[in-house]
Design a protein around this motif. Structure first.
Motif, PDB file in Angstrom:
ATOM      1  N   LEU A 141       0.797  -1.245   0.098  1.00 54.14           N
ATOM      2  CA  LEU A 141      -0.040   0.162   0.103  1.00 54.14           C
ATOM      3  C   LEU A 141       1.078   1.415  -0.021  1.00 54.14           C
ATOM      4  CD1 LEU A 141      -2.809   1.308   0.204  1.00 54.14           C
ATOM      5  CD2 LEU A 141      -2.716   1.139   2.550  1.00 54.14           C
ATOM      6  N   ALA A 142       1.842   1.277   0.556  1.00 54.94           N
ATOM      7  CA  ALA A 142       2.693   2.486   0.906  1.00 54.94           C
ATOM      8  C   ALA A 142       3.381   2.391  -0.644  1.00 54.94           C
ATOM      9  CB  ALA A 142       3.852   2.260   1.953  1.00 54.94           C
ATOM     10  N   SER A 143       3.809   1.504  -0.921  1.00 56.21           N
ATOM     11  CA  SER A 143       4.581   1.704  -2.441  1.00 56.21           C
ATOM     12  C   SER A 143       3.607   2.162  -3.610  1.00 56.21           C
ATOM     13  CB  SER A 143       5.072   0.143  -2.799  1.00 56.21           C
ATOM     14  OG  SER A 143       5.773   0.391  -4.030  1.00 56.21           O
ATOM     15  N   ALA A 144       2.361   1.661  -3.483  1.00 54.17           N
ATOM     16  CA  ALA A 144       1.167   2.047  -4.249  1.00 54.17           C
ATOM     17  C   ALA A 144       1.071   3.585  -4.252  1.00 54.17           C
ATOM     18  CB  ALA A 144      -0.175   1.191  -4.151  1.00 54.17           C
ATOM     19  N   VAL A 145       0.984   4.097  -3.062  1.00 56.55           N
ATOM     20  CA  VAL A 145       0.836   5.732  -2.600  1.00 56.55           C
ATOM     21  C   VAL A 145       1.992   6.213  -3.365  1.00 56.55           C
ATOM     22  CG1 VAL A 145       0.713   7.126  -0.783  1.00 56.55           C
ATOM     23  CG2 VAL A 145      -0.782   5.202  -0.760  1.00 56.55           C
ATOM     24  N   ALA A 146       3.115   5.712  -2.773  1.00 53.16           N
ATOM     25  CA  ALA A 146       4.513   6.272  -3.609  1.00 53.16           C
ATOM     26  C   ALA A 146       4.433   6.471  -5.053  1.00 53.16           C
ATOM     27  CB  ALA A 146       5.592   5.823  -3.029  1.00 53.16           C
ATOM     28  N   TYR A 147       3.966   5.264  -5.826  1.00 56.89           N
ATOM     29  CA  TYR A 147       3.822   5.277  -6.915  1.00 56.89           C
ATOM     30  C   TYR A 147       2.648   6.284  -7.645  1.00 56.89           C
ATOM     31  CZ  TYR A 147       3.317   3.394 -11.895  1.00 56.89           C
ATOM     32  OH  TYR A 147       3.201   3.394 -13.215  1.00 56.89           O
ATOM     33  N   ALA A 148       1.671   6.567  -6.985  1.00 58.74           N
ATOM     34  CA  ALA A 148       0.785   7.478  -7.222  1.00 58.74           C
ATOM     35  C   ALA A 148       1.270   8.961  -7.145  1.00 58.74           C
ATOM     36  CB  ALA A 148      -0.475   7.228  -6.626  1.00 58.74           C
ATOM     37  N   VAL A 149       1.901   9.110  -6.130  1.00 59.83           N
ATOM     38  CA  VAL A 149       2.525  10.567  -5.896  1.00 59.83           C
ATOM     39  C   VAL A 149       3.430  10.715  -7.187  1.00 59.83           C
ATOM     40  CG1 VAL A 149       3.945  11.925  -4.620  1.00 59.83           C
ATOM     41  CG2 VAL A 149       2.014  10.671  -3.503  1.00 59.83           C
ATOM     42  N   ALA A 150       4.279   9.678  -7.436  1.00 63.10           N
ATOM     43  CA  ALA A 150       5.115   9.822  -8.554  1.00 63.10           C
ATOM     44  C   ALA A 150       4.531  10.270  -9.786  1.00 63.10           C
ATOM     45  CB  ALA A 150       6.362   8.785  -8.546  1.00 63.10           C
ATOM     46  N   LEU A 151       3.455   9.358 -10.171  1.00 61.22           N
ATOM     47  CA  LEU A 151       2.793   9.495 -11.416  1.00 61.22           C
ATOM     48  C   LEU A 151       2.020  11.068 -11.473  1.00 61.22           C
ATOM     49  CD1 LEU A 151       0.654   6.128 -12.260  1.00 61.22           C
ATOM     50  CD2 LEU A 151       2.603   7.252 -13.322  1.00 61.22           C
ATOM     51  N   GLY A 152       1.569  11.471 -10.122  1.00 61.60           N
ATOM     52  CA  GLY A 152       0.737  12.836 -10.061  1.00 61.60           C
ATOM     53  C   GLY A 152       1.979  13.785 -10.362  1.00 61.60           C
ATOM     54  N   ARG A 153       3.043  13.629  -9.762  1.00 62.68           N
ATOM     55  CA  ARG A 153       4.234  14.474 -10.008  1.00 62.68           C
ATOM     56  C   ARG A 153       4.512  14.673 -11.475  1.00 62.68           C
ATOM     57  NH1 ARG A 153       8.828  14.307  -5.939  1.00 62.68           N
ATOM     58  NH2 ARG A 153       9.037  16.073  -6.743  1.00 62.68           N
ATOM     59  N   SER A 154       4.527  13.629 -12.007  1.00 57.57           N
ATOM     60  CA  SER A 154       4.931  13.468 -13.208  1.00 57.57           C
ATOM     61  C   SER A 154       4.003  14.290 -14.318  1.00 57.57           C
ATOM     62  CB  SER A 154       5.088  11.957 -13.880  1.00 57.57           C
ATOM     63  OG  SER A 154       5.440  11.922 -15.368  1.00 57.57           O
ATOM     64  N   ALA A 155       2.712  13.971 -14.215  1.00 56.37           N
ATOM     65  CA  ALA A 155       1.584  14.580 -15.036  1.00 56.37           C
ATOM     66  C   ALA A 155       1.692  16.151 -14.707  1.00 56.37           C
ATOM     67  CB  ALA A 155       0.220  13.940 -14.679  1.00 56.37           C
ATOM     68  N   VAL A 156       1.896  16.723 -13.383  1.00 53.91           N
ATOM     69  CA  VAL A 156       2.101  18.037 -13.274  1.00 53.91           C
ATOM     70  C   VAL A 156       3.223  18.563 -14.115  1.00 53.91           C
ATOM     71  CG1 VAL A 156       2.255  19.814 -11.452  1.00 53.91           C
ATOM     72  CG2 VAL A 156       0.899  18.102 -11.071  1.00 53.91           C
ATOM     73  N   ARG A 157       4.296  17.938 -14.082  1.00 54.27           N
ATOM     74  CA  ARG A 157       5.617  18.460 -14.448  1.00 54.27           C
ATOM     75  C   ARG A 157       5.353  18.620 -16.100  1.00 54.27           C
ATOM     76  NH1 ARG A 157       9.307  14.375 -13.407  1.00 54.27           N
ATOM     77  NH2 ARG A 157       8.769  14.609 -11.066  1.00 54.27           N
ATOM     78  N   GLU A 158       4.554  17.293 -16.550  1.00 52.81           N
ATOM     79  CA  GLU A 158       4.373  17.562 -18.134  1.00 52.81           C
ATOM     80  C   GLU A 158       3.350  18.531 -18.598  1.00 52.81           C
ATOM     81  OE1 GLU A 158       2.203  14.371 -20.902  1.00 52.81           O
ATOM     82  OE2 GLU A 158       3.702  13.516 -19.705  1.00 52.81           O
ATOM     83  N   ARG A 159       2.576  18.784 -17.530  1.00 51.68           N
ATOM     84  CA  ARG A 159       1.531  19.635 -18.014  1.00 51.68           C
ATOM     85  C   ARG A 159       2.065  21.293 -17.936  1.00 51.68           C
ATOM     86  NH1 ARG A 159      -2.408  20.047 -13.942  1.00 51.68           N
ATOM     87  NH2 ARG A 159      -2.493  17.588 -14.175  1.00 51.68           N
ATOM     88  N   ASN A 160       3.120  21.282 -16.797  1.00 51.59           N
ATOM     89  CA  ASN A 160       3.775  22.868 -16.653  1.00 51.59           C
ATOM     90  C   ASN A 160       4.721  22.781 -17.983  1.00 51.59           C
ATOM     91  OD1 ASN A 160       2.247  23.250 -14.648  1.00 51.59           O
ATOM     92  ND2 ASN A 160       4.092  22.516 -13.337  1.00 51.59           N
ATOM     93  N   SER A 161       5.327  21.697 -18.570  1.00 52.62           N
ATOM     94  CA  SER A 161       6.059  21.893 -19.672  1.00 52.62           C
ATOM     95  C   SER A 161       5.768  22.215 -21.072  1.00 52.62           C
ATOM     96  CB  SER A 161       7.247  20.682 -19.934  1.00 52.62           C
ATOM     97  OG  SER A 161       6.234  19.614 -20.210  1.00 52.62           O
ATOM     98  N   ARG A 162       4.309  22.058 -21.124  1.00 49.18           N
ATOM     99  CA  ARG A 162       3.641  22.478 -22.338  1.00 49.18           C
ATOM    100  C   ARG A 162       3.292  23.707 -22.435  1.00 49.18           C
ATOM    101  NH1 ARG A 162      -0.895  17.710 -22.536  1.00 49.18           N
ATOM    102  NH2 ARG A 162       0.309  16.256 -21.975  1.00 49.18           N
ATOM    103  N   ARG A 163       3.192  24.270 -21.354  1.00 52.49           N
ATOM    104  CA  ARG A 163       2.705  25.789 -21.131  1.00 52.49           C
ATOM    105  C   ARG A 163       3.661  26.684 -21.655  1.00 52.49           C
ATOM    106  NH1 ARG A 163       0.023  26.507 -15.418  1.00 52.49           N
ATOM    107  NH2 ARG A 163      -1.817  25.103 -15.774  1.00 52.49           N
TER     108      ARG A 163
END
Length: 163
Positions: A141-163
């Motif tokens: 569960l802790a690993s899944a939460v860490a993976y979800a956070v990493a995916l979220g951070r990656s999506a935010v980083r990708e969205r910010n790089s498109r701007r």
């Protein structure tokens, strides 16, 4: 130093660390020599090395290859790039669960219940298998939460790089 690296093949600090490890192993052997159980300790060590190198290592290398193969198939099937590799988020809880299971196997299997009751004062009626499974679930569960956070951070980083 170039001649040393060409001759030895590594940095001189590697040789120094290797010699220190051999000295430590030699000191441990010399400390065990007067022990009457030294032969059984050597047998246990040899069995552990053989068990790990010939049995366990091929098994977890095969399991790791399946993670790498799954990533390769994912790249071939999907047109979307993989933002965060999931392999390490699976490896860590599996490793933690297996190490805990191996270290605490006598207690989990119930074979050391009398020793545990004598040493720790804990009753042998405690369900250690359920506790180990619960701890394994928490690790995943802790690993899944860490993976979800990493995916979220990656999506935010990708969205910010498109701007």
């Amino acid at each position: 130093m170039g001649w040393f690296r060409r001759t030895y093949g590594e940095n001189p600090l590697h040789l120094l660390a290797l010699l220190a490890c051999f000295a430590l192993a030699g000191a441990a052997v010399l400390a065990l020599v007067p022990n009457p159980n030294a032969l059984w300790i050597a047998v246990w060590f040899a069995a552990a090395v053989i068990g790990h190198d010939l049995v366990l290592y091929p098994l977890y290398a095969l399991a790791d290859r399946s993670l790498v193969l799954a990533r390769w198939v994912r790249r071939r099937v999907s047109s979307r790039p993989v933002r965060v590799a999931a392999a390490n988020y699976v490896r860590l809880p599996v490793l933690g669960s297996l190490v805990l299971g191996l270290v605490w196997y006598p207690t989990i299997s119930g074979g050391g219940a009398d020793v545990l009751a004598f040493a720790a004062g804990l009753p042998p009626t405690v369900d250690y298998v359920a506790r180990w499974l619960l701890l394994t679930a928490v690790l995943f569960l802790a690993s899944a939460v860490a993976y979800a956070v990493a995916l979220g951070r990656s999506a935010v980083r990708e969205r910010n790089s498109r701007r």
